[in-house]
Scaffold this motif. Structure first.
Motif, short mmCIF file in Angstrom:
data_model
loop_
_atom_site.label_atom_id
_atom_site.label_comp_id
_atom_site.label_asym_id
_atom_site.label_seq_id
_atom_site.Cartn_x
_atom_site.Cartn_y
_atom_site.Cartn_z
N ASN B 297 43.46 38.29 39.61
CA ASN B 297 42.76 37.42 38.67
C ASN B 297 41.84 36.44 39.41
O ASN B 297 41.46 35.40 38.91
N ALA B 298 41.47 36.80 40.64
CA ALA B 298 40.55 35.95 41.40
C ALA B 298 39.12 36.31 41.02
O ALA B 298 38.84 37.38 40.50
N GLU B 299 38.21 35.39 41.26
CA GLU B 299 36.80 35.67 41.01
C GLU B 299 36.08 35.79 42.35
O GLU B 299 36.35 35.05 43.29
N LEU B 300 35.16 36.75 42.38
CA LEU B 300 34.29 36.85 43.53
C LEU B 300 33.34 35.66 43.47
O LEU B 300 32.71 35.41 42.46
N SER B 301 33.25 34.87 44.56
CA SER B 301 32.34 33.72 44.50
C SER B 301 31.67 33.56 45.84
O SER B 301 32.01 34.23 46.81
N TRP B 302 30.73 32.63 45.90
CA TRP B 302 30.02 32.39 47.16
C TRP B 302 31.00 31.99 48.25
O TRP B 302 30.95 32.48 49.36
N LYS B 303 31.89 31.08 47.88
CA LYS B 303 32.87 30.58 48.84
C LYS B 303 33.70 31.74 49.39
O LYS B 303 33.91 31.87 50.58
#
Lengths: 257, 318, 294
Positions: B297-303
């Motif tokens: 349930n994680a999101e792909l993000s810049w960080k």
């Protein structure tokens, strides 16, 4: 002073089995009231009746706020909205949500932005969310958990999960707080801290508390009055001193073992 | 705050860049008809997967009927443009709204059901929609509708896909979205925190159906023709697989899932049977070895991209 | 009157097929709470085994039936062991998706090997028509075979579940897995046996349908599979008599609807029944209600 919560002759049966039979209780504003009894005495059933999870088979359950409300006719979320918050015996946190989100969720009933604001992240959403976030962190700070705000609730140690459940209940800004075995599974040090915390939040948030607990040191230490249930019936009520010396209570407990 | 603003700007720039680059590639015919078709299909699948994720991944309502909502949108749009000669913007809006209304209707009776019972009921409802479509002569019955005007181009597809992702992302990150997730996590606790469960379950179905309706409309007005059997049980499963593959409760996961499976079908389109076998094996392997999907349930993000997904994955797995 | 009788007769034949299939769903759901989406495909495989046995190996009907049931049983056990057992403690959604994956795998592997075309069964049984009421009501010997074999299998099943040791173990495990384990029942073996029995019944249904309709294809299991599940819910999931009643009723309602109303809506009937039963009495006609403990 008039009572905040009254149960008048309340009963609940499950398929012929009387889980609660003709129980009368009163909780006055500002009190900490204990609810004790052997396992299976009907304590949690009474909580479930007060919070609308179950509908009573008989009798009346009323909340006396600005207006009088018949709790038997309200659904659980309405009852929560009226100012009754609870914790659960078997900890029901939103496990995958972060510690902060667990608390922020509970402010839900006090949200003042619309679905439209939420979808388009309008200034009203941004302002309201950051205010809410600030309040939630403040609350977590009281429970020494602000530094854990971003981890999923399931990753907290057991004792902190219990405390988070209390914090979440407080975020609802309740008048009446129901605690179902808050000290279960805690060591003596944690239990002592918990007692201090309960006393402190009661004053700080102007609460009335009804609590179920097996740990007698907690019940005797912080409750002003105690009700004792056995096999769904009320067998005694009074101050901790009265209860300690009540022969029926002693019998109920010794008979259990 | 400054951090948020920087992120916002970065996201806008990225979106604009994706839009412009693909538009250029299409203009110079580097993306040919065949590639464009698959690209559009991918975007439609993203809309479907993200909207189903709201229902199933975030709110925890297991739905096997998403194709039904898509069918409503597709037929409404086709009838409005083909038969009534109405403008496409009106048709797409009407598609979304009619699918959303059906979403409410599906949401209400399914409130009392949970888990696999809900799954089978939503499957039943979408099958009923398909069978009704099969039997209405006005919309062509089993042979379907042909010569639907093609109004969908890259600007439309891009705007709708980006819009869906942004709106559902925003919804999830609000008090309303938290309420939905809380229902998924523990409905009894959610109720005790003052959340009207029925209201939010219906809301999730409504919003999910709304976007599935948009996907249907885009599909109808791009592919010229449609027939009821394109919206059967298998299509719903298809969408579910994308969501599960990417991760229930991850919007970027749904995008990745839709991309992976659309690509798989594209590569194997000449070997349809083999494609389905691989598809089935993929499902089994994911469920056995990574049931939470690629991203959990994680999101792909810049960080996340910068740091590598190690620590985020560590906090979100299991 | 004669028409109604004829419809009911046809309905009972179709219904006994649904009942045979519904039994597998209900037994598996009762014991591990899973909608075994692959069950309809076991039925399809059963039909293919029947085809191989009769058309290629030249076996007679009874040996073909037994072979088909045996291989289906093995297949059911294998599916459980490979796909479902490792996930027994995972979420329901993971288990359900695994079942869907298993179903697709069986369908398209069969299609890959046997080709997507419909195949026709050789005539292994002479088909006679018996007429009543001056030829207005007909019953074929095929319909009689279906009926007799289904009834025999159901009686056998009742006997196994009620009287044998493995039947008792099945009932115990479906009531309370942990308690059954403490009582010394081997839960894995019991679940395996449940799959074997349910799958054997599906295999029997497959070969019967193959011979009756004289055509089989790799996707033939999808629709009857869903409908049989609905029949199981209709009768009360987890209840064996419920599955039989639900299957027969669904078969009769379907033939009546296609006979008197509109045959195009035949396939929708089952789903309409499903929605109605789920809303009015989710526990089904013969099932028990259960609630969640807070």
């Amino acid at each position: 002073m008039p009572p905040l919560l009254t149960a008048n002759d309340v009963s609940k049966n499950f398929g012929g089995l009387n889980a609660i039979a003709n129980v009368n209780i009163e909780v006055h504003p500002g009190e900490i009231v204990g609810l004790i009894g052997p396992n299976g005495a009907g304590k949690t059933t009474l909580f479930n009746l007060i919070t609308g999870v179950y509908i009573p088979s008989g009798g009346q359950l009323k909340l006396h706020g600005e207006v009088e409300v018949d709790l038997a006719k309200a659904s659980p979320h309405e009852i929560a909205g009226m100012g009754i918050a609870r914790t659960f015996q078997n900890i029901r946190l939103f496990k995958e949500m972060t510690v902060l989100d667990n608390v922020m969720l509970a402010y839900h009933v006090h949200i003042d932005y619309s679905l439209w604001d939420a979808i388009f992240h309008t200034p009203s959403y941004i302002k309201s969310e950051s205010e809410l976030r600030r309040k939630a962190i403040e609350l977590l700070d009281i429970f020494d958990m602000a530094n854990k705000k971003d981890i999923p609730a399931k990753n907290l140690p057991y004792g902190q999960q219990r405390r988070l459940e209390i914090a979440r209940a407080l975020a609802l800004q309740p008048k009446l707080l129901l605690l179902d075995e808050p000290a279960a599974g805690m060591n003596p040090q944690e239990t002592a801290d918990l007692m201090k915390l309960i006393m402190w939040i009661k004053d700080r948030f102007n609460l009335t508390i009804l609590l179920i607990e097996h740990d007698m040191s907690v019940v005797m230490g912080i409750c002003q009055r105690i009700y004792v249930l056995d096999y769904g019936k009320l067998i005694a009520e009074g101050t901790p001193e009265d209860i300690k010396s009540n022969p029926q209570v002693i019998k109920a407990y010794l008979g259990e073992d | 705050m400054a951090d948020k603003r920087r992120n916002l700007i970065r996201n806008i720039v990225t979106l604009a860049a994706i839009y412009a680059i693909i538009q250029l590639l299409i203009s110079f015919d580097i993306i040919d008809q065949h590639l464009q078709l698959n690209l559009f299909l991918l975007c439609i699948n993203i809309i479907l997967a993200v909207s189903l994720n709201l229902i199933t991944g975030f709110t925890g309502q297991f739905s096997l009927g998403h194709a039904g909502f898509m069918a409503i949108g597709a037929y409404v749009s086709a009838v409005m443009t083909l038969k009534l000669h109405l403008p496409f913007p009106l048709a797409i809006a009407a598609s979304a709204v009619s699918a959303a209304i059906v979403g409410v209707l599906v949401g209400i009776p399914t409130l009392r059901l949970r888990g696999d019972y809900l799954a089978i009921a939503t499957l039943g409802l979408s099958e009923i929609i398909r069978i009704i479509a099969l039997n209405i002569d006005y919309i062509g019955g089993a042979s379907g509708l042909a010569d639907i005007p093609r109004y969908v181009n890259w600007p439309w597809i891009f705007a709708m896909t980006a819009g869906t992702i942004i709106i559902i992302y925003n919804f999830i990150h609000s008090s309303y979205g938290r309420a939905c997730i809380a229902i998924r996590e523990d409905d009894i606790a959610a109720e005790s925190m003052g959340i009207d469960i029925a209201h939010y379950k219906i809301l999730a179905f409504t919003i999910g159906a709304f976007f599935a309706g948009i996907a249907g409309s885009l599909y109808a007005n791009y592919f010229y023709f449609l027939k009821p059997n394109a919206f059967g049980f298998m299509k719903s499963i298809d969408i579910l697989v994308m969501v599960v593959f990417g991760g229930l409760g991850s919007i970027t996961g749904s995008v990745v899932g839709a991309a992976a499976l659309t690509l798989l079908s594209m590569v194997l389109q000449d070997l349809p049977t083999l494609r389905m076998i691989l598809y089935a094996l993929l499902l089994l392997v994911i469920m056995l070895y990574r049931p939470q999907g690629l991203l959990g349930n994680a999101e792909l993000s810049w960080k996340l991209l910068k740091r590598g997904d190690k620590d985020a994955a560590a906090t979100n797995s299991k | 009157m004669a028409v109604l009788l004829q419809q009911l007769l046809n309905g009972i034949s179709l219904g006994s097929i649904y009942a045979l299939l519904a039994l597998g769903y209900t037994m598996v759901y009762g014991i591990i709470n899973l909608i075994n989406f692959a069950h309809g495909d076991v039925y399809m495989i059963g039909a293919y085994i029947g085809f191989i046995a009769t058309a290629l190996l030249g076996l007679g009907f009874i040996p073909a039936l037994l072979l088909s049931m045996a291989i289906s049983a093995l297949l059911g056990m294998a599916i459980e062991k490979v796909a479902y057992r490792p996930l027994r403690n995972s979420s329901r959604i993971a288990l359900l998706i695994t079942a869907i994956g298993m179903s697709l795998l069986l369908e398209y592997t069969t299609m890959y090997i046997a080709g997507p075309d419909t195949r026709s069964f050789p005539t292994v049984l002479t088909n006679r028509q018996y007429s009543f009421m001056s030829g207005q009501v007909n019953i074929s010997s095929m319909q009689l075979y279906i009926l007799v074999i289904s009834i025999m299998l159901m009686i056998l099943l009742q006997f196994i579940v009620q009287r044998t040791k493995i039947g008792k173990a099945m009932r115990a495990v479906s009531m309370d897995k942990d308690a059954a384990q403490l009582m010394g029942i081997n839960v894995d073996t019991t679940i395996s046996a449940t799959f074997a029995i349910g799958s054997a019944l599906a295999g029997a249904a497959g070969i019967l349908v193959g011979i009756y309709y004289n055509s089989i294809d790799p996707l033939m299991g999808i629709t009857p599979g869903l409908k049989a599940f609905i029949a199981a819910v209709f009768g009360g999931i987890g209840s064996i008599p419920g599955a039989m009643v639900g299957g027969l009723l669904l078969g009769m309602i379907e033939t009546l609807v296609s006979g008197y109303l509109n045959s195009n809506y035949r396939d929708a009937v089952a789903f309409v029944i499903l929605i109605i039963i789920l809303l009015i009495k989710p526990s089904g006609l013969l099932g028990k209600n259960t609630g969640e403990k807070v």
